[in-house]
Each structure stands twice: as structure tokens, then as C-alpha cells.
Design a protein around this motif. Structure first.
Motif, PDB file in Angstrom:
ATOM      1  N   GLN A 145       0.364  -1.290  -0.028  1.00 44.37           N
ATOM      2  CA  GLN A 145      -0.358  -0.061  -0.335  1.00 44.37           C
ATOM      3  C   GLN A 145       0.705   1.105  -0.854  1.00 44.37           C
ATOM      4  OE1 GLN A 145      -2.213  -0.816   3.428  1.00 44.37           O
ATOM      5  NE2 GLN A 145      -3.826  -2.299   2.538  1.00 44.37           N
ATOM      6  N   SER A 146       1.686   1.340  -0.337  1.00 44.47           N
ATOM      7  CA  SER A 146       2.932   2.290   0.255  1.00 44.47           C
ATOM      8  C   SER A 146       4.365   3.040  -0.222  1.00 44.47           C
ATOM      9  CB  SER A 146       3.375   1.778   1.966  1.00 44.47           C
ATOM     10  OG  SER A 146       2.317   2.135   3.150  1.00 44.47           O
ATOM     11  N   ALA A 147       5.226   1.582  -1.121  1.00 43.12           N
ATOM     12  CA  ALA A 147       5.905   1.771  -1.911  1.00 43.12           C
ATOM     13  C   ALA A 147       6.115   3.157  -3.015  1.00 43.12           C
ATOM     14  CB  ALA A 147       6.179  -0.469  -2.784  1.00 43.12           C
ATOM     15  N   SER A 148       5.208   2.912  -3.728  1.00 42.16           N
ATOM     16  CA  SER A 148       4.927   4.042  -4.884  1.00 42.16           C
ATOM     17  C   SER A 148       5.414   5.248  -4.565  1.00 42.16           C
ATOM     18  CB  SER A 148       3.473   3.576  -5.555  1.00 42.16           C
ATOM     19  OG  SER A 148       2.556   4.586  -4.518  1.00 42.16           O
ATOM     20  N   PHE A 149       4.910   5.618  -2.498  1.00 45.17           N
ATOM     21  CA  PHE A 149       5.135   6.968  -2.558  1.00 45.17           C
ATOM     22  C   PHE A 149       6.796   6.987  -1.478  1.00 45.17           C
ATOM     23  CE2 PHE A 149       0.718   6.713  -1.943  1.00 45.17           C
ATOM     24  CZ  PHE A 149       0.065   7.914  -1.693  1.00 45.17           C
ATOM     25  N   VAL A 150       7.096   5.904  -2.156  1.00 47.16           N
ATOM     26  CA  VAL A 150       8.719   5.782  -2.284  1.00 47.16           C
ATOM     27  C   VAL A 150       9.836   5.518  -3.466  1.00 47.16           C
ATOM     28  CG1 VAL A 150      10.698   4.796  -0.896  1.00 47.16           C
ATOM     29  CG2 VAL A 150       8.187   5.185   0.252  1.00 47.16           C
ATOM     30  N   PRO A 151      10.317   6.519  -4.148  1.00 48.09           N
ATOM     31  CA  PRO A 151      11.180   6.183  -5.573  1.00 48.09           C
ATOM     32  C   PRO A 151      11.832   5.093  -5.351  1.00 48.09           C
ATOM     33  CG  PRO A 151      10.884   8.354  -4.750  1.00 48.09           C
ATOM     34  CD  PRO A 151       9.905   8.026  -3.927  1.00 48.09           C
ATOM     35  N   GLU A 152      12.413   5.750  -4.152  1.00 44.05           N
ATOM     36  CA  GLU A 152      13.642   4.299  -4.218  1.00 44.05           C
ATOM     37  C   GLU A 152      13.369   2.864  -4.864  1.00 44.05           C
ATOM     38  OE1 GLU A 152      14.982   7.783  -1.203  1.00 44.05           O
ATOM     39  OE2 GLU A 152      12.673   6.698  -2.643  1.00 44.05           O
ATOM     40  N   VAL A 153      12.145   2.307  -4.029  1.00 44.47           N
ATOM     41  CA  VAL A 153      12.048   0.740  -3.978  1.00 44.47           C
ATOM     42  C   VAL A 153      11.262   0.880  -5.213  1.00 44.47           C
ATOM     43  CG1 VAL A 153      10.033  -0.235  -3.569  1.00 44.47           C
ATOM     44  CG2 VAL A 153      10.409   0.993  -1.863  1.00 44.47           C
ATOM     45  N   LYS A 154      12.003  -0.183  -6.506  1.00 43.24           N
ATOM     46  CA  LYS A 154      11.628  -1.516  -7.321  1.00 43.24           C
ATOM     47  C   LYS A 154      11.219  -2.242  -7.492  1.00 43.24           C
ATOM     48  CE  LYS A 154      14.291   2.534  -9.055  1.00 43.24           C
ATOM     49  NZ  LYS A 154      14.836   2.957  -7.799  1.00 43.24           N
ATOM     50  N   ALA A 155      10.720  -2.818  -5.853  1.00 38.74           N
ATOM     51  CA  ALA A 155      10.298  -4.677  -6.084  1.00 38.74           C
ATOM     52  C   ALA A 155       9.895  -4.596  -4.972  1.00 38.74           C
ATOM     53  CB  ALA A 155      11.646  -5.266  -6.666  1.00 38.74           C
ATOM     54  N   VAL A 156       8.902  -5.719  -4.716  1.00 39.13           N
ATOM     55  CA  VAL A 156       8.601  -5.609  -3.141  1.00 39.13           C
ATOM     56  C   VAL A 156       7.703  -6.984  -2.867  1.00 39.13           C
ATOM     57  CG1 VAL A 156       5.857  -5.297  -1.844  1.00 39.13           C
ATOM     58  CG2 VAL A 156       7.360  -3.121  -2.836  1.00 39.13           C
ATOM     59  N   ALA A 157       8.043  -7.294  -2.184  1.00 37.02           N
ATOM     60  CA  ALA A 157       7.970  -9.043  -2.283  1.00 37.02           C
ATOM     61  C   ALA A 157       7.080  -8.998  -0.906  1.00 37.02           C
ATOM     62  CB  ALA A 157       9.290 -10.329  -1.770  1.00 37.02           C
ATOM     63  N   THR A 158       5.562  -9.998  -0.829  1.00 42.50           N
ATOM     64  CA  THR A 158       5.331 -10.225   0.556  1.00 42.50           C
ATOM     65  C   THR A 158       5.885 -11.854   0.506  1.00 42.50           C
ATOM     66  OG1 THR A 158       3.062 -10.201  -0.661  1.00 42.50           O
ATOM     67  CG2 THR A 158       4.077  -7.760  -0.217  1.00 42.50           C
ATOM     68  N   TYR A 159       5.267 -11.921   2.026  1.00 40.08           N
ATOM     69  CA  TYR A 159       4.808 -13.394   2.144  1.00 40.08           C
ATOM     70  C   TYR A 159       3.547 -13.392   3.709  1.00 40.08           C
ATOM     71  CZ  TYR A 159       4.856 -18.530   3.947  1.00 40.08           C
ATOM     72  OH  TYR A 159       4.254 -19.347   4.140  1.00 40.08           O
ATOM     73  N   GLY A 160       2.612 -13.966   2.946  1.00 47.40           N
ATOM     74  CA  GLY A 160       1.346 -14.031   3.900  1.00 47.40           C
ATOM     75  C   GLY A 160       0.695 -12.621   3.990  1.00 47.40           C
ATOM     76  N   ALA A 192      -2.973  -2.029  -5.075  1.00 49.02           N
ATOM     77  CA  ALA A 192      -2.116  -2.048  -4.635  1.00 49.02           C
ATOM     78  C   ALA A 192      -1.319  -0.595  -4.680  1.00 49.02           C
ATOM     79  CB  ALA A 192      -1.206  -3.033  -4.921  1.00 49.02           C
ATOM     80  N   GLN A 193      -0.609   0.131  -4.256  1.00 51.93           N
ATOM     81  CA  GLN A 193       0.206   1.327  -4.586  1.00 51.93           C
ATOM     82  C   GLN A 193       1.451   0.788  -4.237  1.00 51.93           C
ATOM     83  OE1 GLN A 193      -2.382   4.755  -2.798  1.00 51.93           O
ATOM     84  NE2 GLN A 193      -0.916   3.934  -1.000  1.00 51.93           N
ATOM     85  N   ALA A 194       2.062   0.060  -5.822  1.00 55.09           N
ATOM     86  CA  ALA A 194       3.107  -0.198  -6.251  1.00 55.09           C
ATOM     87  C   ALA A 194       3.754  -0.075  -7.560  1.00 55.09           C
ATOM     88  CB  ALA A 194       3.422  -1.829  -5.541  1.00 55.09           C
ATOM     89  N   ASP A 195       4.468   1.160  -8.147  1.00 55.57           N
ATOM     90  CA  ASP A 195       4.617   1.693  -9.536  1.00 55.57           C
ATOM     91  C   ASP A 195       6.033   0.225  -9.907  1.00 55.57           C
ATOM     92  OD1 ASP A 195       2.133   3.172  -9.997  1.00 55.57           O
ATOM     93  OD2 ASP A 195       3.671   4.662  -8.961  1.00 55.57           O
ATOM     94  N   CYS A 196       5.705  -0.994  -9.048  1.00 54.14           N
ATOM     95  CA  CYS A 196       6.739  -1.787  -9.760  1.00 54.14           C
ATOM     96  C   CYS A 196       6.971  -3.325  -9.745  1.00 54.14           C
ATOM     97  CB  CYS A 196       8.761  -1.774  -8.509  1.00 54.14           C
ATOM     98  SG  CYS A 196       7.394  -1.758  -6.905  1.00 54.14           S
ATOM     99  N   PRO A 197       7.839  -4.957 -10.156  1.00 56.21           N
ATOM    100  CA  PRO A 197       7.149  -5.928  -9.897  1.00 56.21           C
ATOM    101  C   PRO A 197       7.132  -6.239  -9.064  1.00 56.21           C
ATOM    102  CG  PRO A 197       9.311  -5.471 -11.316  1.00 56.21           C
ATOM    103  CD  PRO A 197       8.994  -4.562 -10.733  1.00 56.21           C
ATOM    104  N   VAL A 198       6.167  -7.311  -8.234  1.00 57.68           N
ATOM    105  CA  VAL A 198       5.979  -7.203  -7.122  1.00 57.68           C
ATOM    106  C   VAL A 198       5.566  -8.961  -7.005  1.00 57.68           C
ATOM    107  CG1 VAL A 198       3.042  -7.371  -5.421  1.00 57.68           C
ATOM    108  CG2 VAL A 198       4.336  -5.667  -7.111  1.00 57.68           C
ATOM    109  N   LEU A 199       6.069  -9.758  -5.799  1.00 55.94           N
ATOM    110  CA  LEU A 199       5.708 -10.722  -5.814  1.00 55.94           C
ATOM    111  C   LEU A 199       4.640 -11.127  -4.130  1.00 55.94           C
ATOM    112  CD1 LEU A 199       7.006 -13.735  -5.814  1.00 55.94           C
ATOM    113  CD2 LEU A 199       8.909 -13.744  -4.853  1.00 55.94           C
ATOM    114  N   LEU A 200       3.736 -12.194  -4.490  1.00 57.35           N
ATOM    115  CA  LEU A 200       3.105 -12.170  -3.527  1.00 57.35           C
ATOM    116  C   LEU A 200       3.335 -13.766  -3.497  1.00 57.35           C
ATOM    117  CD1 LEU A 200      -0.183 -10.738  -4.376  1.00 57.35           C
ATOM    118  CD2 LEU A 200       1.843  -9.829  -3.451  1.00 57.35           C
TER     119      LEU A 200
END
Length: 322
Positions: free
Chosen positions: A160-175, A194-202
Motif C-alpha cells: 500500500q505504500s511503495a509508490s510513495f517511495v521512489p527508491e523502491v524498485k521491487a516489492v515481495a510479500t509473504y502471507g 496496490a500502490q506499487a509502481d514496480c514488480p511485485v511478488l506475492l
């Protein structure tokens, strides 16, 4: 085998009153022992500068799960050339209680607030603290190539927050997923984008008891509701031509990413028993997360080949891409 060492630091979270305004960080990095007196007397080892600048993965914890529970993962990531950061922030939880939190801004998760700011206030202070950090890793971190790895509620706020932090280039989550509680004013069964302007792994375990044990907060009919993580993949994420993925680990439960599990805190009492060897689940999870980070933070072509091999691993119950 690479030598991995760690350092401590701290970050102030603006807008919170002491003593609940400080996150304590631990930074895991590849080291190069030199056998010097300085090293012997201080216990501090120089970083291995040959791999610099290092991409960074920030591990965002679940509620009341201490950062030591993710140390095994942080070490494995550092062994793969990704400096890993964990942190403990003792702050306000739901109902006015206090505990370890990834930080949840409830107003930012309500209908009139969602999309205007991150739902966790911790990410920017943590990254700013890393930029100011002195010691062996100073000048060796590439803070423009950051991944967020979130567990449970930590994964939700990362999504829900990654797109507000431009340094974030990937998001991965567990559960983790982006379904939202009706108590925040949303209609039953709402999946937030999702607020994530990058590749996401669930990543999810097939034996996750905590997700099931929490499902009533979303207001759906128990007889017809669908898995929140599947719905997040289908409804909350855009099609990125295969860069987004949902991987299910056969027999793993909600706390498979945690070692050891602390049964005096958090909600492991809701979890199902794991089928198979928990150490094998962690091994596969570390390979998946590390490879995903290398793919999208460094563009390592070997990582793409490794990813394809991991998709065929016997411990992967299923994988979807979009």
C-alpha cells in the motif's frame, strides 16, 4: 562461504511522541575480515567493497514479530549480495495497545485517505537513516535500488505504500494481501489496489491458518469468500507482462518466514501446522526472495535463469505470472 556481519542504527519516526518515536535498525552486509587489531578489539569488520554499491532490501515485519525472527533471511539475502535491513518499532497498535509494528496509518487506509499517502510512516525515515549511517557500509549502499520484503501486516503496508517511495524498485510479500477491514469504512469484500509502481511478488503457504483466521474482518459470507491473496493478485496488481508473480509454497504456513517462532507474542496460535520440513520451506523462500531482488534491483541475467528453475522446484505448489 561469505562472511556476513551486522550493524545497528536508529531512525526517528516524525510525528510520534517519545519513547514511541524510534525504530531500531539492524543492517546485514557482506564483510571482508582483515585480522587487524582494530577488528579484534572492536568486533567490527569492514564491508567487502568488491560487491558495492549494494542494493538494499528492507524487511518489514508482521505485528509483534521481532526483527530477530527475520535474521536468518537477512543473512541469506546478504549472502546473495543484497544488504538486508530489519527494524523494530514499538508503537501504538489497534485498541491503544503497544507492540512491534510496521507502522499503520489508519486514516491513510480509509476511503477518504487511501492513495494520498503511504499507509506506513516508517519507510522514509528508515531509508533516510540508512543514508546518514556511518561505519563500514557508509558509501557502499545503492539506496536508489531498494526492495521491500513484508510479512503479514508488514507486507500489506508495503503493497500500500511503495509508490510513495521512489527508491523502491521491487516489492515481495509473504502471507499478505490488500483486502481491507469493514471497520475502516469500506464495503464488504473490498480489495484495495496496490500502490506499487514496480514488480511485485506475492508468496503464500498452502497451510496458512492466520489468513483464514482473520477473514471475518472483511465482511464476506464465509461460504462464498475467496482467498484474499489470490484476489490481491487478480484484482490489485496490474499486468506487467510476467514481472508480477504469485507463488504458493506446498505445506508452508503463515509463520514459515519466521525462525524461530515466538509463541509468547503475535498470532501463531491461529496458524496451521506445516506439512514437510520448515527448514526446507525457508531455504526455498530465501532463494525466491533473493532471486527476485537480484532480478529487479540489479538486472542480473543469471537471476532470471535461476527464477525459471525455481518455478519448477518441487516445493512450489503453483505459480502464476502477469
Amino acid at each position: 562461504m561469505k562472511v556476513i556481519r551486522s550493524l545497528w542504527w536508529a531512525a526517528t519516526i516524525p510525528g510520534y511522541e517519545a519513547p514511541f518515536d524510534t525504530a531500531h535498525l539492524r543492517v546485514y552486509y557482506p564483510a571482508r575480515p582483515d585480522g587487524s587489531d582494530r577488528e579484534r578489539l572492536s568486533g567490527v569488520m569492514a564491508a567487502d567493497a568488491d560487491g558495492a554499491p549494494y542494493p538494499v532490501a528492507v524487511i518489514v515485519s508482521g505485528v509483534n514479530v521481532g526483527q530477530e525472527a527475520y535474521r536468518w533471511l537477512a543473512v541469506r539475502l546478504a549472502e546473495q549480495g543484497v544488504v538486508a535491513v530489519t527494524y523494530d518499532w514499538v508503537g501504538t497498535l489497534f485498541g491503544g495497545l503497544h507492540g512491534i509494528t510496521p507502522g499503520v496509518d489508519l486514516d491513510a487506509a480509509r476511503p477518504d485517505g487511501y492513495g494520498k499517502r503511504p499507509t506506513t510512516p516508517s519507510l522514509r525515515p528508515v531509508l533516510d537513516a540508512l543514508a546518514a549511517m556511518t561505519g563500514p557500509t557508509a558509501g557502499l549502499l545503492d539506496l536508489n535500488k531498494v526492495a521491500l520484503i513484508g510479512h503479514s501486516a508488514g507486507g500489506t503496508v508495503a503493497l500500500q505504500s511503495a509508490s510513495f517511495v521512489p527508491e523502491v524498485k521491487a516489492v515481495a510479500t509473504y502471507g499478505a494481501h490488500t483486502m481491507v477491514a469493514t471497520m475502516l469504512g469500506w464495503p464488504a469484500g473490498t480489495v484495495l489496489p496496490a500502490q506499487a509502481d514496480c514488480p511485485v511478488l506475492l508468496v503464500a503457504g498452502t497451510n496458512d491458518g492466520v489468513i483464514n483466521g482473520s477473514a471475518d474482518r472483511y465482511g464476506e459470507d464465509a461460504a462464498t469468500r475467496r482467498d484474499p491473496i489470490t484476489r490481491t493478485f487478480d484484482e490489485a496488481l496490474p499486468d506487467r507482462g510476467g514481472d508480477n508473480a504469485l507463488v504458493r509454497l506446498a505445506g508452508a504456513n503463515h509463520f514459515a518466514i519466521v525462525h524461530p517462532v515466538d509463541h509468547t507474542a503475535a498470532r501463531a496460535f491461529l496458524d496451521q501446522p506445516a506439512d514437510g520440513d520448515p527448514a526446507a520451506h525457508r531455504e526455498l523462500l530465501a532463494d525466491l526472495l533473493g532471486t527476485f531482488c537480484r532480478m529487479h534491483l540489479t538486472g542480473d541475467q543469471a537471476a532470471y535463469t535461476e527464477w525459471d528453475k525455481l518455478a519448477e522446484h518441487g516445493g512450489v505448489a503453483s505459480i502464476q505470472r502477469r
